[in-house]
Design an enzyme around this catalytic site. Structure first.
Site, PDB file in Angstrom:
ATOM      1  N   THR A 103     -73.128 -56.160 -28.972  1.00  0.00           N
ATOM      2  CA  THR A 103     -72.152 -55.402 -28.218  1.00  0.00           C
ATOM      3  C   THR A 103     -72.446 -53.995 -27.803  1.00  0.00           C
ATOM      4  O   THR A 103     -72.798 -53.138 -28.599  1.00  0.00           O
ATOM      5  CB  THR A 103     -70.800 -55.313 -28.943  1.00  0.00           C
ATOM      6  OG1 THR A 103     -70.421 -56.587 -29.337  1.00  0.00           O
ATOM      7  CG2 THR A 103     -69.749 -54.735 -28.009  1.00  0.00           C
TER       8      THR A 103
ATOM      9  N   THR B 276     -78.975 -59.915 -43.429  1.00  0.00           N
ATOM     10  CA  THR B 276     -78.458 -59.813 -44.795  1.00  0.00           C
ATOM     11  C   THR B 276     -77.760 -58.489 -44.982  1.00  0.00           C
ATOM     12  O   THR B 276     -77.981 -57.568 -44.244  1.00  0.00           O
ATOM     13  CB  THR B 276     -79.608 -59.909 -45.808  1.00  0.00           C
ATOM     14  OG1 THR B 276     -80.680 -59.087 -45.374  1.00  0.00           O
ATOM     15  CG2 THR B 276     -80.055 -61.321 -45.969  1.00  0.00           C
TER      16      THR B 276
ATOM     17  N   ASN C 196     -85.449 -56.442 -35.119  1.00  0.00           N
ATOM     18  CA  ASN C 196     -84.898 -57.718 -34.692  1.00  0.00           C
ATOM     19  C   ASN C 196     -85.425 -58.912 -35.463  1.00  0.00           C
ATOM     20  O   ASN C 196     -84.916 -60.017 -35.328  1.00  0.00           O
ATOM     21  CB  ASN C 196     -85.110 -57.905 -33.193  1.00  0.00           C
ATOM     22  CG  ASN C 196     -84.113 -57.073 -32.410  1.00  0.00           C
ATOM     23  OD1 ASN C 196     -82.926 -57.333 -32.463  1.00  0.00           O
ATOM     24  ND2 ASN C 196     -84.614 -56.050 -31.738  1.00  0.00           N
TER      25      ASN C 196
END
Lengths: 405, 405
Positions: A190, A405, A400
């Site tokens: 986003t 986690t 990336n």
């Protein structure tokens, strides 16, 4: 990591808009992850949204609510994008709106929800519900800095911009915040932008402004070519300033639009400057195009080329890669001998080959800078478009490739 | 680094075609960098070429010569792409053809030149000219292995494939070599494929075969989305086999086409397996598309997504990134609930969200493999297309950020 991204400004408050922030423990305990923007009655809101067909649930709900009622709250959570959750995502987004509506004594349709974070995990509705009272408690016009921090996900720095204008002796304020740093670390999706002004804006003009300015700013930046499912840019006008209403025919419109454009550009560029692993901020300007589409096709082909981006990372003035990207951009009947490519103020390509006065030393001089402009002239017409991107570094891969986690 | 790329096969000789190799010192002394394929009279040649509008000079010359005369030589140099050199590139390519024509006693138009290597540096015509006698001296039908090595640039391994067919008691041989590993290290451009058979092929059918099979193999692979200025795939038929001519109506055509397809696929896949920094070989199959274009749009959007590629590098079953890539591929009116995504034999996405029986452990099991298939079903029609790519690793950035030294 961010390239030339300064500290937050001292935000001008926007009359009629208060910001509330909570630590709801959505993903991790103790960090700001829930932000409310409370609007007084009469405020107008317009927006532009992701073109990804897999819209997240909150995007669908916000679009629906915008068409039905006058918004009183924007509700933003980080830590969970509520995307890829099918029908349950819609139910969860609605549940959060209903919870806030009940606490605030308004209709659920008056709430616009925004989510950013991990895709494909259920929205923790109960945590958001529990955080709402804290956010409502601390609503204040001066909370812009905390809100800029509260909408961050993997951003390394908060992003904001602010301006004041004088209209016939009355002040107009514009403040905005944004977030995003690529489509982002395993599913931390986003780009979001929230810009508010206390100016009164003629109905209809507000949507025109966010569409026009968003197109040339938020829709002209790219980190890695990926389009998030949750992108949104919202423009709010509270109308609480004493200044005269801004209309399409208003003599004040040009100055207001210029100020607003600066805010949009600053917020959009800040996202690129904080791009994942970015070490360089790159403007790609394509001139003399026959139309907008071919200008953008060339600009984005360059901006998305991993070969160009790694060359930029390496400060390597590798003009062959830029030339090859222009050649595969899909522009029909390109006249190769008409094309010019400049790197900063250095001519790279003329007449289909390396410029006669080009030297590696001159190219290297530009490449060593952190803000770089690549100019391509196509010799086909009058249209020019600019897009902004960053380089492709080892840190991009590291960020990336890390586990969710 | 190569993923599952075996040693070269024992090549079957192709009657009527001899290969000669020289060390011309084009870029570095002592390495094989000049390859000749000498064809006996009567051989036919067809090819497909880069769609990059900045064609390198040798591509333009080869296309021109193909239209004018019967080819007797293919002349391939590595170390210099002769691209981006403007008019001088054309003159230099022609000069090399003239030099070989004089030595061989044929017309310059009977020579097809190919170049691969650095873009934008003048072709070292004199070195190539000096190397021609050595290459002519050692022309032999059994030099396939040396030729496979002689066309390498940054390839880590040579690439080849070979087949024999029995047609009515007569042998037909097909042998081929390829090179390429991404658009490649600072300006080391080009994917090349050379496939030859001693079969006699009906005129016209040869071009049909290279177009059809090249489209589904060499034109379905991508390392980083960049299209070289020099790409070419050539199919040669010497007609020296005793087997009956293969025609469009021939009962032997299906078996011949299948064998040829295997060669094309093996050579094309070898390029991906040797992709820059590749640690995974990925097939992306898009099914149930309404037409070929939308199938390819979805497949390439996934294949080019840096987020998907870094997730593959990390062995992270990050289905949200694949879903988001499908959603931004530009397919109109996509029905999100109809889409299925599988990773190997594991269902990832059903009904717009994570498949009910999906577990991270099952996704991880597939991701840990080095050969992975991603299947996307769009629920719109009957068309299926597959493209192949590799992951995006740290080594990709390292290789492409290195200096052009």
């Amino acid at each position: 990591m961010a390239v030339g991204l300064g500290p937050l400004p001292e935000f001008y408050p926007v009359a009629g808009l208060r910001l509330g922030i909570a630590r709801a423990g959505i993903k991790k305990p103790g960090r700001r992850d829930l932000v409310l923007l409370a609007l007084e009655e009469g405020a107008r809101v317009a927006g532009i949204f992701t073109r990804n067909q897999f819209c997240a649930a909150p995007v669908l709900v916000t679009r629906d609510h915008l068409s039905k009622a006058s918004p009183r709250f924007l509700m933003i959570n980080t830590g969970n994008a509520n995307a890829g959750n099918g029908e349950k995502g819609m139910v969860d987004a609605q549940a959060c709106c209903s919870a806030l509506a009940e606490l605030a004594g308004i209709q659920p349709e008056q709430i616009l929800p925004f989510s950013t974070g991990v895709i494909g995990e259920p929205l923790p509705v109960e945590k958001i519900r529990s955080g709402l009272p804290e956010a409502l408690d601390n609503l204040s016009e001066v909370n812009w800095t905390e809100a800029a921090q509260g909408i961050m996900t993997t951003d390394t720095l908060p992003k904001g911009a602010t301006r004041m204008l004088d209209l016939e002796g009355h002040a107009i304020h514009i403040s905005g915040i944004s977030k995003g740093a690529g489509m982002i670390r395993p599913n931390m999706a986003t780009m979001l932008g929230f810009i508010a002004t206390d100016a009164a804006i003629e109905p209809g003009l507000l949507q025109e402004l966010v569409s026009e300015l968003g197109e040339k700013s938020f829709n002209r930046i790219t980190i890695d070519g990926d389009t998030s499912t949750n992108d949104a840019c919202m423009l709010i006008a509270t109308g609480k300033s004493e200044a005269p209403q801004i209309t399409r025919d208003s003599g004040h419109l040009p100055a207001f639009r210029d100020a607003l454009r600066e805010i949009f550009m600053t917020l959009a560029h800040a996202i690129v400057r904080d791009g994942e692993g970015a070490t360089k901020f790159i403007g790609i300007r394509v001139e003399q195009a026959g139309n907008t589409q071919e200008a953008l096709d060339v600009a984005y082909t360059i901006a998305h080329s991993p070969l160009v981006k790694t060359a930029l990372f390496a400060s390597d003035p590798n003009w062959g890669r830029i030339l090859a990207a222009v050649g595969r951009a899909g522009v029909p009947d390109l006249d190769l001998t008409a094309i010019e490519i400049d790197l900063g103020d250095v001519a790279l390509v003329r007449n289909g080959g390396r410029a006669a006065d080009y030297t590696e030393a001159r190219g290297q001089g530009v490449m060593n800078q952190s803000d770089i402009t690549i100019r391509v002239a196509l010799g086909r017409g009058e249209i020019a478009e600019t897009v902004w991107t960053c380089d492709l570094s080892h840190d991009y891969v590291t960020i990336n490739a890390e586990y969710r986690t």
